[in-house]
Write a protein that holds these residues in place. Structure first.
Motif, mmCIF file in Angstrom:
data_model
loop_
_atom_site.group_PDB
_atom_site.id
_atom_site.type_symbol
_atom_site.label_atom_id
_atom_site.label_comp_id
_atom_site.label_asym_id
_atom_site.label_seq_id
_atom_site.Cartn_x
_atom_site.Cartn_y
_atom_site.Cartn_z
ATOM 1 N N GLY A 138 0.775 -1.229 0.000
ATOM 2 C CA GLY A 138 0.000 0.000 0.000
ATOM 3 C C GLY A 138 0.806 1.279 0.000
ATOM 4 N N VAL A 139 2.112 1.180 -0.235
ATOM 5 C CA VAL A 139 3.010 2.339 -0.171
ATOM 6 C C VAL A 139 3.882 2.408 -1.425
ATOM 7 N N ALA A 140 4.116 3.631 -1.889
ATOM 8 C CA ALA A 140 5.093 3.865 -2.959
ATOM 9 C C ALA A 140 6.420 4.217 -2.297
ATOM 10 N N PHE A 141 7.444 3.430 -2.585
ATOM 11 C CA PHE A 141 8.784 3.659 -2.046
ATOM 12 C C PHE A 141 9.618 4.286 -3.149
ATOM 13 N N ARG A 142 10.202 5.453 -2.871
ATOM 14 C CA ARG A 142 11.012 6.146 -3.867
ATOM 15 C C ARG A 142 12.424 6.343 -3.332
ATOM 16 N N GLU A 143 13.373 6.118 -4.205
ATOM 17 C CA GLU A 143 14.781 6.328 -3.859
ATOM 18 C C GLU A 143 14.947 7.733 -3.295
ATOM 19 N N GLY A 144 15.656 7.833 -2.156
ATOM 20 C CA GLY A 144 15.925 9.127 -1.546
ATOM 21 C C GLY A 144 14.908 9.548 -0.507
ATOM 22 N N GLU A 145 13.732 8.887 -0.459
ATOM 23 C CA GLU A 145 12.778 9.188 0.603
ATOM 24 C C GLU A 145 13.256 8.526 1.890
ATOM 25 N N TRP A 146 12.506 8.693 2.971
ATOM 26 C CA TRP A 146 12.932 8.240 4.286
ATOM 27 C C TRP A 146 11.960 7.204 4.831
ATOM 28 N N LEU A 147 12.498 6.116 5.372
ATOM 29 C CA LEU A 147 11.710 5.025 5.935
ATOM 30 C C LEU A 147 12.053 4.854 7.402
ATOM 31 N N CYS A 148 11.031 4.608 8.196
ATOM 32 C CA CYS A 148 11.192 4.329 9.622
ATOM 33 C C CYS A 148 10.392 3.077 9.941
ATOM 34 N N ALA A 149 10.991 2.142 10.653
ATOM 35 C CA ALA A 149 10.322 0.896 11.011
ATOM 36 C C ALA A 149 10.562 0.570 12.476
ATOM 37 N N ASP A 150 9.562 0.000 13.105
ATOM 38 C CA ASP A 150 9.699 -0.537 14.457
ATOM 39 C C ASP A 150 8.615 -1.584 14.644
ATOM 40 N N ARG A 151 8.393 -2.021 15.878
ATOM 41 C CA ARG A 151 7.427 -3.094 16.114
ATOM 42 C C ARG A 151 6.001 -2.685 15.783
ATOM 43 N N ASP A 152 5.731 -1.380 15.673
ATOM 44 C CA ASP A 152 4.390 -0.907 15.350
ATOM 45 C C ASP A 152 4.128 -0.814 13.856
ATOM 46 N N GLY A 153 5.173 -0.828 13.026
ATOM 47 C CA GLY A 153 4.940 -0.772 11.595
ATOM 48 C C GLY A 153 6.070 -0.132 10.821
ATOM 49 N N VAL A 154 5.757 0.193 9.567
ATOM 50 C CA VAL A 154 6.722 0.796 8.646
ATOM 51 C C VAL A 154 6.061 2.020 8.031
ATOM 52 N N VAL A 155 6.740 3.173 8.128
ATOM 53 C CA VAL A 155 6.216 4.423 7.557
ATOM 54 C C VAL A 155 7.257 5.056 6.635
ATOM 55 N N VAL A 156 6.749 5.836 5.675
ATOM 56 C CA VAL A 156 7.616 6.498 4.703
ATOM 57 C C VAL A 156 7.226 7.952 4.608
ATOM 58 N N LEU A 157 8.235 8.820 4.610
ATOM 59 C CA LEU A 157 8.068 10.256 4.398
ATOM 60 C C LEU A 157 8.964 10.691 3.264
ATOM 61 N N PRO A 158 8.643 11.831 2.615
ATOM 62 C CA PRO A 158 9.511 12.332 1.546
ATOM 63 C C PRO A 158 10.934 12.633 2.029
ATOM 64 N N ALA A 159 11.069 13.024 3.301
ATOM 65 C CA ALA A 159 12.395 13.319 3.878
ATOM 66 C C ALA A 159 12.340 13.019 5.369
ATOM 67 N N ALA A 160 13.494 12.835 5.965
ATOM 68 C CA ALA A 160 13.552 12.579 7.400
ATOM 69 C C ALA A 160 13.012 13.773 8.173
ATOM 70 N N PRO A 161 12.277 13.535 9.253
ATOM 71 C CA PRO A 161 11.808 14.659 10.060
ATOM 72 C C PRO A 161 12.979 15.529 10.505
ATOM 73 N N GLY A 162 12.812 16.818 10.340
ATOM 74 C CA GLY A 162 13.865 17.744 10.724
ATOM 75 C C GLY A 162 14.818 18.104 9.607
ATOM 76 N N ASP A 163 14.787 17.338 8.477
ATOM 77 C CA ASP A 163 15.628 17.697 7.331
ATOM 78 C C ASP A 163 15.101 18.971 6.695
ATOM 79 N N ASP A 164 15.997 19.830 6.295
ATOM 80 C CA ASP A 164 15.586 21.093 5.684
ATOM 81 C C ASP A 164 15.285 20.946 4.207
#
Length: 165
Positions: A138-164
């Motif tokens: 259910g997710v589009a993964f694009r090179e250069g985007e940011w992924l975070c995973a833990d026991r609750d799941g896997v999420v993707v954002l266009p950039a890491a939180p806090g990146d300018d």
């Protein structure tokens, strides 16, 4: 570099635009939580590109492997998990199967996959591409985007939180 301890729940609360993977993955590896910039591969039952990728410097990235959801063979095993950990990959997400689960669990890397399968991948197909956007869970993964995973799941954002940007 973004800390690896960010919780997916906190990321989702702070970023309602985050893409959240369907809950289809099993967790492997010695790191239940990991995050990093995405590198993508699209393969089918041939892990040659996976092997090439994990033998290169990971630089804290997450390798996202779209194996077409095939559960007929494994695309990542113990030897490749060792290489990924030694070369600085934060984690690997596989839309497919892995093998050598105990060996993967012994490595300081996070791994998500659909299942385990004892059969290794076919060798010599030489199929696949790197750097393409891939779509699964259910997710589009694009090179250069940011992924975070833990026991609750896997999420993707266009950039890491806090990146300018």
């Amino acid at each position: 570099m973004t800390p690896t301890h960010l919780a997916t729940t906190d990321v989702c609360d702070a970023h309602p635009e985050a893409q959240v993977c369907d809950p289809v993955f099993r967790s492997f590896g010695g790191r239940p939580g990991f995050s990093g910039t995405i590198a993508t591969l699209k393969v089918f039952e041939d892990n040659a590109l996976v092997r090439e990728a994990v033998q290169r410097p990971g630089e804290g990235r997450v390798l996202v492997v779209d194996g077409g959801g095939s559960l007929r063979c494994a695309l990542l095993g113990g030897n490749l998990a060792v290489a990924a950990a030694e070369n600085g990959w934060a984690g690997v997400v596989v839309n497919g199967a892995v093998r050598d689960a105990d060996e993967i669990d012994a490595q300081p890397i996070g791994v998500r996959a659909l299942a385990t399968h004892p059969r290794r991948s076919v060798r010599g197909l030489h199929s696949g591409q790197a750097g393409l956007p891939v779509l699964f869970a259910g997710v589009a993964f694009r090179e250069g985007e940011w992924l975070c995973a833990d026991r609750d799941g896997v999420v993707v954002l266009p950039a890491a939180p806090g990146d300018d940007g």
